[in-house]
Motif scaffolding. Structure first.
Motif, mmCIF file in Angstrom:
data_model
loop_
_atom_site.group_PDB
_atom_site.id
_atom_site.type_symbol
_atom_site.label_atom_id
_atom_site.label_comp_id
_atom_site.label_asym_id
_atom_site.label_seq_id
_atom_site.Cartn_x
_atom_site.Cartn_y
_atom_site.Cartn_z
ATOM 1 N N TYR A 121 0.820 -1.213 0.000
ATOM 2 C CA TYR A 121 0.000 0.000 0.000
ATOM 3 C C TYR A 121 0.855 1.265 0.000
ATOM 4 O O TYR A 121 0.396 2.318 -0.408
ATOM 5 C CB TYR A 121 -0.970 0.010 1.197
ATOM 6 C CG TYR A 121 -0.313 -0.039 2.557
ATOM 7 C CD1 TYR A 121 0.226 1.099 3.143
ATOM 8 C CD2 TYR A 121 -0.247 -1.239 3.256
ATOM 9 C CE1 TYR A 121 0.830 1.041 4.383
ATOM 10 C CE2 TYR A 121 0.346 -1.309 4.491
ATOM 11 C CZ TYR A 121 0.886 -0.152 5.064
ATOM 12 O OH TYR A 121 1.479 -0.217 6.295
ATOM 13 N N ASN A 122 2.101 1.152 0.459
ATOM 14 C CA ASN A 122 2.973 2.327 0.461
ATOM 15 C C ASN A 122 3.874 2.386 -0.777
ATOM 16 O O ASN A 122 4.808 3.165 -0.828
ATOM 17 C CB ASN A 122 3.798 2.385 1.752
ATOM 18 C CG ASN A 122 4.600 1.124 2.005
ATOM 19 O OD1 ASN A 122 4.634 0.230 1.166
ATOM 20 N ND2 ASN A 122 5.237 1.049 3.145
ATOM 21 N N HIS A 123 3.588 1.567 -1.770
ATOM 22 C CA HIS A 123 4.275 1.568 -3.066
ATOM 23 C C HIS A 123 5.796 1.481 -2.943
ATOM 24 O O HIS A 123 6.517 2.384 -3.360
ATOM 25 C CB HIS A 123 3.873 2.796 -3.891
ATOM 26 C CG HIS A 123 2.415 2.848 -4.163
ATOM 27 N ND1 HIS A 123 1.799 2.090 -5.130
ATOM 28 C CD2 HIS A 123 1.420 3.548 -3.549
ATOM 29 C CE1 HIS A 123 0.506 2.318 -5.118
ATOM 30 N NE2 HIS A 123 0.245 3.202 -4.161
ATOM 31 N N PRO A 124 6.328 0.381 -2.388
ATOM 32 C CA PRO A 124 7.775 0.256 -2.271
ATOM 33 C C PRO A 124 8.420 0.237 -3.650
ATOM 34 O O PRO A 124 7.912 -0.394 -4.577
ATOM 35 C CB PRO A 124 7.964 -1.083 -1.556
ATOM 36 C CG PRO A 124 6.715 -1.850 -1.851
ATOM 37 C CD PRO A 124 5.626 -0.832 -1.957
ATOM 38 N N SER A 161 8.923 4.364 7.163
ATOM 39 C CA SER A 161 8.005 4.088 6.054
ATOM 40 C C SER A 161 6.723 4.880 6.245
ATOM 41 O O SER A 161 6.431 5.363 7.330
ATOM 42 C CB SER A 161 7.693 2.588 5.958
ATOM 43 O OG SER A 161 7.010 2.146 7.111
ATOM 44 N N ARG A 162 5.995 4.995 5.148
ATOM 45 C CA ARG A 162 4.721 5.711 5.181
ATOM 46 C C ARG A 162 3.669 4.815 5.811
ATOM 47 O O ARG A 162 3.555 3.632 5.502
ATOM 48 C CB ARG A 162 4.319 6.063 3.738
ATOM 49 C CG ARG A 162 3.210 7.071 3.628
ATOM 50 C CD ARG A 162 3.093 7.608 2.198
ATOM 51 N NE ARG A 162 2.895 6.578 1.202
ATOM 52 C CZ ARG A 162 1.703 6.128 0.822
ATOM 53 N NH1 ARG A 162 0.609 6.597 1.347
ATOM 54 N NH2 ARG A 162 1.621 5.187 -0.100
ATOM 55 N N ARG A 163 2.887 5.390 6.707
ATOM 56 C CA ARG A 163 1.848 4.635 7.404
ATOM 57 C C ARG A 163 0.549 4.642 6.617
ATOM 58 O O ARG A 163 0.274 5.552 5.852
ATOM 59 C CB ARG A 163 1.613 5.215 8.792
ATOM 60 C CG ARG A 163 2.829 5.051 9.691
ATOM 61 C CD ARG A 163 2.529 5.510 11.103
ATOM 62 N NE ARG A 163 3.699 5.403 11.958
ATOM 63 C CZ ARG A 163 4.107 4.282 12.543
ATOM 64 N NH1 ARG A 163 3.411 3.164 12.388
ATOM 65 N NH2 ARG A 163 5.175 4.262 13.289
ATOM 66 N N TRP A 164 -0.243 3.618 6.832
ATOM 67 C CA TRP A 164 -1.563 3.513 6.209
ATOM 68 C C TRP A 164 -2.461 4.605 6.795
ATOM 69 O O TRP A 164 -2.547 4.771 8.003
ATOM 70 C CB TRP A 164 -2.143 2.133 6.488
ATOM 71 C CG TRP A 164 -3.544 1.959 5.987
ATOM 72 C CD1 TRP A 164 -4.666 1.912 6.754
ATOM 73 C CD2 TRP A 164 -3.955 1.802 4.640
ATOM 74 N NE1 TRP A 164 -5.768 1.714 5.962
ATOM 75 C CE2 TRP A 164 -5.363 1.656 4.649
ATOM 76 C CE3 TRP A 164 -3.284 1.779 3.415
ATOM 77 C CZ2 TRP A 164 -6.097 1.492 3.482
ATOM 78 C CZ3 TRP A 164 -4.024 1.606 2.267
ATOM 79 C CH2 TRP A 164 -5.417 1.461 2.312
ATOM 80 N N CYS A 165 -3.116 5.339 5.929
ATOM 81 C CA CYS A 165 -4.000 6.430 6.369
ATOM 82 C C CYS A 165 -5.442 6.197 5.947
ATOM 83 O O CYS A 165 -6.275 7.085 6.051
ATOM 84 C CB CYS A 165 -3.522 7.761 5.815
ATOM 85 S SG CYS A 165 -1.896 8.233 6.425
ATOM 86 N N GLY A 166 -5.752 5.038 5.440
ATOM 87 C CA GLY A 166 -7.102 4.740 4.993
ATOM 88 C C GLY A 166 -7.300 5.131 3.540
ATOM 89 O O GLY A 166 -6.399 5.624 2.871
ATOM 90 N N ILE A 167 -8.500 4.881 3.072
ATOM 91 C CA ILE A 167 -8.856 5.170 1.684
ATOM 92 C C ILE A 167 -9.998 6.150 1.680
ATOM 93 O O ILE A 167 -10.994 5.968 2.376
ATOM 94 C CB ILE A 167 -9.270 3.882 0.936
ATOM 95 C CG1 ILE A 167 -8.114 2.887 0.910
ATOM 96 C CG2 ILE A 167 -9.745 4.205 -0.478
ATOM 97 C CD1 ILE A 167 -8.504 1.532 0.342
ATOM 98 N N ASN A 168 -9.855 7.185 0.887
ATOM 99 C CA ASN A 168 -10.948 8.138 0.706
ATOM 100 C C ASN A 168 -11.825 7.634 -0.435
ATOM 101 O O ASN A 168 -11.406 7.644 -1.592
ATOM 102 C CB ASN A 168 -10.427 9.536 0.404
ATOM 103 C CG ASN A 168 -9.685 10.140 1.569
ATOM 104 O OD1 ASN A 168 -10.048 9.881 2.706
ATOM 105 N ND2 ASN A 168 -8.665 10.920 1.293
ATOM 106 N N ALA A 169 -13.011 7.155 -0.078
ATOM 107 C CA ALA A 169 -13.918 6.620 -1.100
ATOM 108 C C ALA A 169 -14.467 7.759 -1.951
ATOM 109 O O ALA A 169 -14.694 8.855 -1.444
ATOM 110 C CB ALA A 169 -15.062 5.873 -0.420
ATOM 111 N N PRO A 170 -14.660 7.510 -3.256
ATOM 112 C CA PRO A 170 -15.185 8.569 -4.134
ATOM 113 C C PRO A 170 -16.630 8.915 -3.786
ATOM 114 O O PRO A 170 -17.367 8.191 -3.237
ATOM 115 C CB PRO A 170 -15.089 7.971 -5.538
ATOM 116 C CG PRO A 170 -14.821 6.526 -5.374
ATOM 117 C CD PRO A 170 -14.373 6.300 -3.970
#
Length: 192
Positions: free
Chosen positions: A155-158, A183-192
């Motif tokens: 999810y953090n696109h390594p 590393s970048r932490r998961w912040c959730g997904i903004n649904a459209p």
């Protein structure tokens, strides 16, 4: 305030870079004192898999202990530590921890963590897993250890191997409650 002492053990399983990167990250924490233990096979794996010398890895730690020195401070429950990471953790070492076979300082220090109810983080490195491996993992988990297998997150696109290593090391640092920017932490997904 006294420094938090953390034991870092590196075994001969593939993935020595995980332990090395953890030492590097812990060195950046101002109030952390590291106690390093290398297995004999870890020394060979470091030479085989990385550009680091064994001597350079020893210098990354605040203090290094010989694998066979059962008189080292980390062999006693009276030595105050914040916890221990076995990174990577071979299946041989995991089995010995699971069954209390404290034949060397890595296994004895891990045994001390369990009996003193201190944080013990194991980063098991093997695939595929046999029933024996799984049963040993269950046994150490029931005894109080935390398993943090080196499973990549995408999810953090390594983009590099370093990104994958840093993500895992960041997860280990999280277990100790230590701040990092690995590393970048998961912040959730903004649904459209």
């Amino acid at each position: 305030m006294a420094a938090q002492k953390i034991v870092v053990a590196i075994t001969g399983a593939t993935g020595a870079i995980y332990g090395i990167r953890l030492l590097e990250a812990l060195k950046e924490c101002p109030d952390v004192e590291t106690h390093l233990i290398l297995s004999g096979w870890a020394e060979k794996t470091i030479a085989l898999e990385t550009n680091h010398s064994v001597e350079a890895v020893h210098k990354m730690a605040s203090c290094s202990h010989d694998l066979l020195n059962m008189k080292a401070p980390v062999a006693s429950g009276s030595f105050q530590v914040g916890g221990m990471a076995v990174i990577p953790c071979s299946m041989k070492t995991l089995a010995a921890i699971a069954h209390g076979l404290a034949e060397n300082l890595i296994i004895r220090a891990a045994d001390v963590m369990l009996k003193e109810r201190k944080k013990l983080i194991l980063v098991p490195r093997e695939t595929p897993l046999s029933v024996i491996h799984i049963e040993n993992m269950l046994a150490v988990t029931k005894a109080g250890a935390c398993l943090v297998p080196p499973m990549p997150a995408f999810y953090n696109h390594p983009a590099t191997i370093d990104d994958l290593v840093n993500h895992l090391v960041g997860r280990v640092m999280d277990q100790f409650g230590l701040s990092h920017n690995l590393s970048r932490r998961w912040c959730g997904i903004n649904a459209p």
